[in-house]
Design an enzyme around this catalytic site. Structure first.
Site, PDB file in Angstrom:
ATOM      1  N   VAL A 179       0.799  -1.226   0.000  1.00 47.65           N
ATOM      2  CA  VAL A 179       0.000   0.000   0.000  1.00 47.65           C
ATOM      3  C   VAL A 179       0.833   1.278   0.000  1.00 47.65           C
ATOM      4  CG1 VAL A 179      -2.019  -1.039   1.078  1.00 47.65           C
ATOM      5  CG2 VAL A 179      -0.214  -0.071   2.527  1.00 47.65           C
ATOM      6  N   TYR A 180       2.144   1.177   0.086  1.00 47.08           N
ATOM      7  CA  TYR A 180       2.954   2.383   0.092  1.00 47.08           C
ATOM      8  C   TYR A 180       2.822   3.106  -1.250  1.00 47.08           C
ATOM      9  CZ  TYR A 180       5.372   0.917   4.398  1.00 47.08           C
ATOM     10  OH  TYR A 180       5.690   0.547   5.687  1.00 47.08           O
ATOM     11  N   CYS A 181       2.321   4.325  -1.174  1.00 46.11           N
ATOM     12  CA  CYS A 181       2.127   5.146  -2.379  1.00 46.11           C
ATOM     13  C   CYS A 181       1.356   4.387  -3.449  1.00 46.11           C
ATOM     14  CB  CYS A 181       3.471   5.647  -2.904  1.00 46.11           C
ATOM     15  SG  CYS A 181       4.374   6.671  -1.723  1.00 46.11           S
ATOM     16  N   GLY A 216       1.196   1.331  -4.233  1.00 46.47           N
ATOM     17  CA  GLY A 216       1.955   0.330  -4.971  1.00 46.47           C
ATOM     18  C   GLY A 216       3.181   0.858  -5.681  1.00 46.47           C
TER      19      GLY A 216
END
Length: 313
Positions: free
Chosen positions: A40-42, A44
């Protein structure tokens, strides 16, 4: 594995692909091996950027790739959560974005109260049996959650042991010492400390305001930093600054060395705005805090313990 892990939470938003490449090169040159990201960071982008750099900046077999699943990516039954379907779907997505055939350390990003832990951990076992993941860890688990997961996995032959727990841990956030770290020590689980610099506050940069180029000035990260801007934090930061002056080093180095050498900690996970900032973290490798300074920092940042908790250290 390096004593410091490189976090990539901002890659793809606050950190461009070009700067990410510079950071990765500097990290590897300094002997770094553990790279931490999440699906979920940025949205993907963190995984995608890392995937583009693996093989170009560093050979795949010279790094340890860690990512996470559980957090919600999109709507629908497989868009998040710790069900078997959601987890295995998330794993395939991470493998695709990272452009690798396996994850070295696959971490459950959070406890999911809506799914029986037996189902969640069975999905983990399936991931390891398929070869798509080599080791499994958890993140943001409380002490009882970590103990429950670790005990279940040890209860029958063939289940994948929990080898790591990622928790926020710094001079400003020592709550993990109450139950999480004792549980990790008891079960032989390594602790990866996220936000070891108190979300940037322990560097001392916020003592006289908010620098315009800092995370605290960013609309989406300001609340993240503000969490640790209070009177207690100000006292601790001053103690860190004083220690740094006495040692002829930086507040960042002092704060990072303190958490790096705490019982149970395998590696702090550090993120950086740019390569110069990352260099400051990498330069702490050989810094050992004198016992008197460590004791003073322990004292100024101490948290209350009560029955039945016992402090570590």
């Amino acid at each position: 594995m390096s004593r410091i892990a490189l976090g990539t939470m901002t890659w793809g938003r606050d950190t461009s692909a070009e700067v990410a490449a510079e950071q990765l090169a500097a990290f590897v040159e300094a002997g770094g091996t553990l790279l931490d990201t999440a699906d979920v960071y940025c949205d993907g982008e963190s995984e995608r950027i890392l995937g583009e750099l693996i093989g170009k900046v560093v050979p795949r077999d010279e790094i340890v790739v860690a990512t996470k699943a559980v957090a919600r990516r999109h709507e629908g039954p497989f868009g998040g959560g710790a069900s078997r379907g959601a987890l295995l779907t998330a794993l395939d997505g991470s493998l695709s974005r990272l452009a690798v055939d396996h994850i070295d350390l696959w971490q459950l990003h959070a406890w999911d109260p809506a799914v029986p832990i037996e189902e969640t951990l069975a999905a983990v076992d399936a991931a390891l049996a398929s070869g798509k993941a080599r080791y499994v860890g958890v993140s943001n688990y409380s002490g009882w959650q970590l103990g429950t997961a670790a005990t279940w996995q040890r209860a029958a032959p063939g289940r994948a042991p929990i080898v790591a727990n990622q928790a926020e841990y710094s001079l400003l956030e020592r709550g993990a010492e109450r139950e999480v770290i004792p549980a990790a020590l008891h079960h032989g689980i390594g602790v990866l400390a996220w936000a070891p610099l108190g979300r940037g506050v322990l560097t001392g940069k916020y003592r006289n305001g908010t620098p315009p180029d800092s995370r605290g000035a960013s609309p989406h990260l300001a609340p993240y930093v503000e969490h640790h801007r209070n009177e207690r934090a100000a006292r601790i930061v001053q103690a860190v600054v004083t220690a740094a002056e006495g040692l002829g080093t930086s507040p960042l180095a002092v704060a990072l060395a303190w958490v790096r050498d705490r019982p149970g900690v395998v590696a702090p996970v550090v993120g950086a705005r740019d390569t110069a900032q990352l260099a400051g973290s990498l330069a702490t490798e050989n810094l050992e805090l004198p016992p008197a300074i460590r004791a003073a920092l322990d004292d100024v940042s101490a948290i209350p313990f009560g029955y039945p908790e016992q402090p570590i250290g």
